[in-house]
Design a protein around this motif. Structure first.
Motif, short mmCIF file in Angstrom:
data_model
loop_
_atom_site.label_atom_id
_atom_site.label_comp_id
_atom_site.label_asym_id
_atom_site.label_seq_id
_atom_site.Cartn_x
_atom_site.Cartn_y
_atom_site.Cartn_z
N LEU A 170 0.86 -1.18 0.00
CA LEU A 170 0.00 0.00 0.00
C LEU A 170 0.89 1.23 0.00
N CYS A 171 0.75 2.08 -1.00
CA CYS A 171 1.48 3.35 -1.00
C CYS A 171 0.88 4.22 0.10
N LEU A 172 1.70 4.67 1.02
CA LEU A 172 1.20 5.47 2.14
C LEU A 172 1.09 6.95 1.79
N CYS A 173 1.40 7.28 0.55
CA CYS A 173 1.26 8.66 0.09
C CYS A 173 -0.05 8.86 -0.67
N CYS A 174 -0.41 7.89 -1.54
CA CYS A 174 -1.62 8.04 -2.35
C CYS A 174 -2.61 6.88 -2.18
N LYS A 175 -2.25 5.87 -1.42
CA LYS A 175 -3.08 4.69 -1.10
C LYS A 175 -3.31 3.75 -2.28
N GLU A 176 -2.43 3.80 -3.27
CA GLU A 176 -2.52 2.86 -4.38
C GLU A 176 -1.90 1.52 -3.93
N HIS A 232 6.47 2.70 -9.10
CA HIS A 232 5.67 3.83 -8.61
C HIS A 232 6.57 4.83 -7.88
N TYR A 233 7.42 4.32 -7.00
CA TYR A 233 8.37 5.19 -6.29
C TYR A 233 9.29 5.90 -7.28
N GLN A 234 9.82 5.16 -8.24
CA GLN A 234 10.75 5.75 -9.21
C GLN A 234 10.09 6.80 -10.09
N HIS A 271 6.84 8.58 -4.48
CA HIS A 271 6.11 8.21 -3.26
C HIS A 271 6.94 7.14 -2.58
N CYS A 272 7.58 7.50 -1.50
CA CYS A 272 8.62 6.63 -0.93
C CYS A 272 8.15 5.73 0.22
N LEU A 273 6.97 5.93 0.78
CA LEU A 273 6.54 5.16 1.94
C LEU A 273 5.48 4.13 1.55
N ALA A 274 5.69 2.90 1.98
CA ALA A 274 4.76 1.82 1.63
C ALA A 274 4.64 0.82 2.76
N VAL A 318 6.68 -1.56 7.20
CA VAL A 318 6.66 -0.29 6.48
C VAL A 318 8.07 -0.03 5.95
N TRP A 319 8.15 0.33 4.67
CA TRP A 319 9.42 0.56 4.00
C TRP A 319 9.48 1.98 3.48
N CYS A 320 10.63 2.61 3.64
CA CYS A 320 10.88 3.92 3.02
C CYS A 320 11.91 3.69 1.91
N PHE A 321 11.48 3.89 0.67
CA PHE A 321 12.38 3.71 -0.46
C PHE A 321 13.50 4.75 -0.44
#
Length: 153
Positions: free
Chosen positions: A67-73, A87-89, A93-96, A104-107
Motif C-alpha cells: 500500500l502506498c502510504l502517500c496516495c493509497k494505491e 511507482h516510487y521511481q 512516493h517513498c513510503l509503503a 513499512v518501508w521507506c524507499f
C-alpha cells in the motif's frame, strides 16, 4: 553420534542465548528505523485504506502487494512485477506498507520503519492489522496509550 548431538545441542543453546545471533545481522534480522525524514509525505487519511486482499492496481496480482502510504494505491512487490518500486521511481512516493507482513518501508531511506515507534504510522498499521486479522494489534496504539494514562493503568 551422541557426542555430536550433545555438542550440537550445546551450540544451539549458546547461539540462542547470544543476543547478537537472535537480533543481529547474522540471523538476517534488520533493525527498523525509529524516525524518517519523509513522513510529511504520508496521506492525510490512512484510516480508510484498501483491504489487504486488494490486488495490484496494474497487473492484478492477488498477493505480495504493498500500500502506498502517500496516495493509497496498491501495487505488487519487487518479487512479483515491481510495480511499487516503479511507482516510487516515477512519482517519488517513498513510503509503503506491506500487506504480507505489515512492515513499512521507506524507499528514500532504503530502510524499514518501526510502525510501533513512529506515532504517525500507528493509524495505518492498526487499520491494516485489523483488516488482516480481525482484531487490534497487540501493541498499544496512540488512543490506547492515552486511555491507559488517564485511567491510571
Amino acid at each position: 553420534m551422541a557426542n555430536q548431538a550433545s555438542s550440537s545441542s550445546t551450540a544451539l543453546e549458546v547461539l540462542i542465548d547470544d543476543e547478537e545471533f537472535l537480533y543481529g545481522a547474522e540471523s538476517g534480522w534488520v533493525e527498523a528505523r525509529t524516525s524518517c525524514d519523509h513522513l510529511a509525505s504520508l496521506s492525510s487519511d490512512l484510516v480508510h485504506i484498501p483491504t489487504p486482499e486488494t490486488a495490484c492496481n496494474r497487473c492484478h496480482n492477488p498477493s505480495e502487494n504493498w500500500l502506498c502510504l502517500c496516495c493509497k494505491e496498491v501495487l505488487c512487490s519487487r518479487f512479483v512485477n515491481k510495480h511499487m518500486l516503479e511507482h516510487y521511481q516515477k512519482v517519488n512516493h517513498c513510503l509503503a506498507l506491506s500487506y504480507s507482513d505489515l512492515s513499512v518501508w521507506c524507499f528514500s531511506c532504503d530502510a524499514y520503519l518501526d510502525a510501533q515507534a513512529i506515532l504517525q504510522l500507528h493509524p495505518v498499521h492498526e487499520t491494516a492489522y485489523i483488516l488482516k486479522f480481525g482484531q487490534a494489534p497487540p501493541f498499544p496504539t496512540t488512543d490506547n496509550q492515552a486511555e491507559a494514562s488517564t485511567s491510571g493503568n
